[in-house]
Design an enzyme around this catalytic site. Structure first.
Site, PDB file in Angstrom:
ATOM      1  N   PRO A   1      51.605 -82.119 -11.347  1.00 61.98           N
ATOM      2  CG  PRO A   1      49.615 -82.317 -10.155  1.00 61.98           C
ATOM      3  CD  PRO A   1      50.258 -81.535 -11.268  1.00 61.98           C
ATOM      4  CG  ASN A   2      51.136 -86.878  -8.236  1.00 54.35           C
ATOM      5  OD1 ASN A   2      51.801 -86.829  -7.213  1.00 54.35           O
ATOM      6  ND2 ASN A   2      49.852 -86.553  -8.258  1.00 54.35           N
TER       7      ASN A   2
ATOM      8  NE  ARG B   1      50.907 -90.962 -11.273  1.00 51.56           N
ATOM      9  CZ  ARG B   1      50.331 -89.910 -11.808  1.00 51.56           C
ATOM     10  NH1 ARG B   1      51.046 -89.042 -12.512  1.00 51.56           N
ATOM     11  NH2 ARG B   1      49.046 -89.706 -11.654  1.00 51.56           N
TER      12      ARG B   1
ATOM     13  CE1 TYR C   1      49.007 -91.631 -16.279  1.00 50.32           C
ATOM     14  CE2 TYR C   1      49.643 -92.580 -14.177  1.00 50.32           C
ATOM     15  CZ  TYR C   1      48.751 -91.866 -14.939  1.00 50.32           C
ATOM     16  OH  TYR C   1      47.600 -91.374 -14.375  1.00 50.32           O
TER      17      TYR C   1
ATOM     18  CG  ASN D   1      50.750 -84.680 -18.802  1.00 55.33           C
ATOM     19  OD1 ASN D   1      49.748 -84.513 -18.102  1.00 55.33           O
ATOM     20  ND2 ASN D   1      51.269 -85.874 -19.029  1.00 55.33           N
TER      21      ASN D   1
ATOM     22  CB  ALA E   1      45.365 -84.738 -10.916  1.00 60.27           C
TER      23      ALA E   1
ATOM     24  CD  GLU F   1      44.386 -81.504 -22.524  1.00 65.03           C
ATOM     25  OE1 GLU F   1      43.593 -81.299 -23.473  1.00 65.03           O
ATOM     26  OE2 GLU F   1      44.012 -81.802 -21.384  1.00 65.03           O
TER      27      GLU F   1
ATOM     28  CG  HIS G   1      46.555 -85.945 -20.847  1.00 66.58           C
ATOM     29  ND1 HIS G   1      46.852 -85.476 -19.593  1.00 66.58           N
ATOM     30  CD2 HIS G   1      45.741 -85.025 -21.415  1.00 66.58           C
ATOM     31  CE1 HIS G   1      46.222 -84.331 -19.392  1.00 66.58           C
ATOM     32  NE2 HIS G   1      45.543 -84.031 -20.481  1.00 66.58           N
TER      33      HIS G   1
ATOM     34  NE  ARG H   1      43.875 -93.834 -16.335  1.00 65.93           N
ATOM     35  CZ  ARG H   1      44.817 -93.185 -15.632  1.00 65.93           C
ATOM     36  NH1 ARG H   1      45.499 -92.204 -16.193  1.00 65.93           N
ATOM     37  NH2 ARG H   1      45.085 -93.542 -14.393  1.00 65.93           N
TER      38      ARG H   1
HETATM   39  C1  DQA Z   1      47.905 -87.831 -17.039  1.00 70.20           C
HETATM   40  C2  DQA Z   1      46.431 -88.223 -16.824  1.00 70.20           C
HETATM   41  C3  DQA Z   1      45.881 -87.584 -15.575  1.00 70.20           C
HETATM   42  O1  DQA Z   1      44.529 -87.994 -15.368  1.00 70.20           O
HETATM   43  C4  DQA Z   1      46.682 -87.990 -14.352  1.00 70.20           C
HETATM   44  O2  DQA Z   1      46.195 -87.326 -13.206  1.00 70.20           O
HETATM   45  C5  DQA Z   1      48.138 -87.771 -14.539  1.00 70.20           C
HETATM   46  C6  DQA Z   1      48.736 -88.174 -15.807  1.00 70.20           C
HETATM   47  C7  DQA Z   1      48.515 -88.561 -18.245  1.00 70.20           C
HETATM   48  O3  DQA Z   1      49.560 -88.114 -18.727  1.00 70.20           O
HETATM   49  O4  DQA Z   1      47.991 -89.568 -18.712  1.00 70.20           O
HETATM   50  O5  DQA Z   1      48.850 -87.330 -13.642  1.00 70.20           O
HETATM   51  O6  DQA Z   1      47.975 -86.452 -17.280  1.00 70.20           O
END
Ligand code: DQA
Length: 148
Positions: free
Chosen positions: A10-11, A18, A23, A75, A78, A99, A101, A108
């Site tokens: 998500p997001n 964003r 990011y 990725n 959240a 994984e 990120h 953070r």
């Molecule tokens: C993320 C880190 C997560 O904590 C966050 O909720 C994201 C992006 C990253 O790529 O740094 O949506 O996965």
């Protein structure tokens, strides 16, 4: 040719606008493009799925058990920190799982420091922004090379 499956939660569809300080300035399309380019350089095909719906990701992971997927890059946004369902679905897969990120989740908010997915992945690449995707592709291909 190997098939790598890149999954986004998500997001991450909002990348580009964003929180660029965390990011980076690149859109999701550009991030995926970086992964695709590295996959091609490693003689692999990259399939991509981004979704705001956890069940869609779960169903894709289930399908990956039998559809010829050779490795997973994920990725989960959240859901990384909260989803035991995704954790269990990843655990079912025997293929290499990496994984990734964009941000350094360890530097953070406290809730981001725990990944419930990390224990069922072969490794994690965090904090290198868009470059982390090329590193993740290379890590997955190296794991596949070692398996022969
Ligand atoms: C993320 C880190 C997560 O904590 C966050 O909720 C994201 C992006 C990253 O790529 O740094 O949506 O996965």
């Amino acid at each position: 040719m190997r098939t790598l499956l890149l999954l986004h939660g998500p997001n991450l569809s909002q990348l580009g606008s964003r929180d660029p300080a965390q990011y980076g300035p690149d859109s999701l399309e550009e991030v995926v493009g970086t992964a695709r380019q590295e996959a091609a350089a490693n003689n692999a095909h990259l399939e991509h799925l981004q979704t705001e719906h956890e069940g869609v990701l779960l169903e894709r992971l289930h399908a990956a058990r039998a559809d010829g997927t050779d490795a997973i890059l994920i990725n989960a946004g959240a859901w990384t920190h909260t989803s035991y369902a995704l954790r269990d679905a990843l655990e079912l897969l025997q293929c290499p799982k990496v994984e990734v990120h964009l941000s350094n989740i360890h530097a953070r908010e406290a809730f981001r420091a725990t990944s419930v997915l990390a224990p069922v992945c072969h490794g994690s690449i965090v904090g290198f922004g868009i470059d982390g995707y090329a590193l993740a592709v290379r890590a997955a291909c190296a794991l596949l090379d070692r398996r022969g």
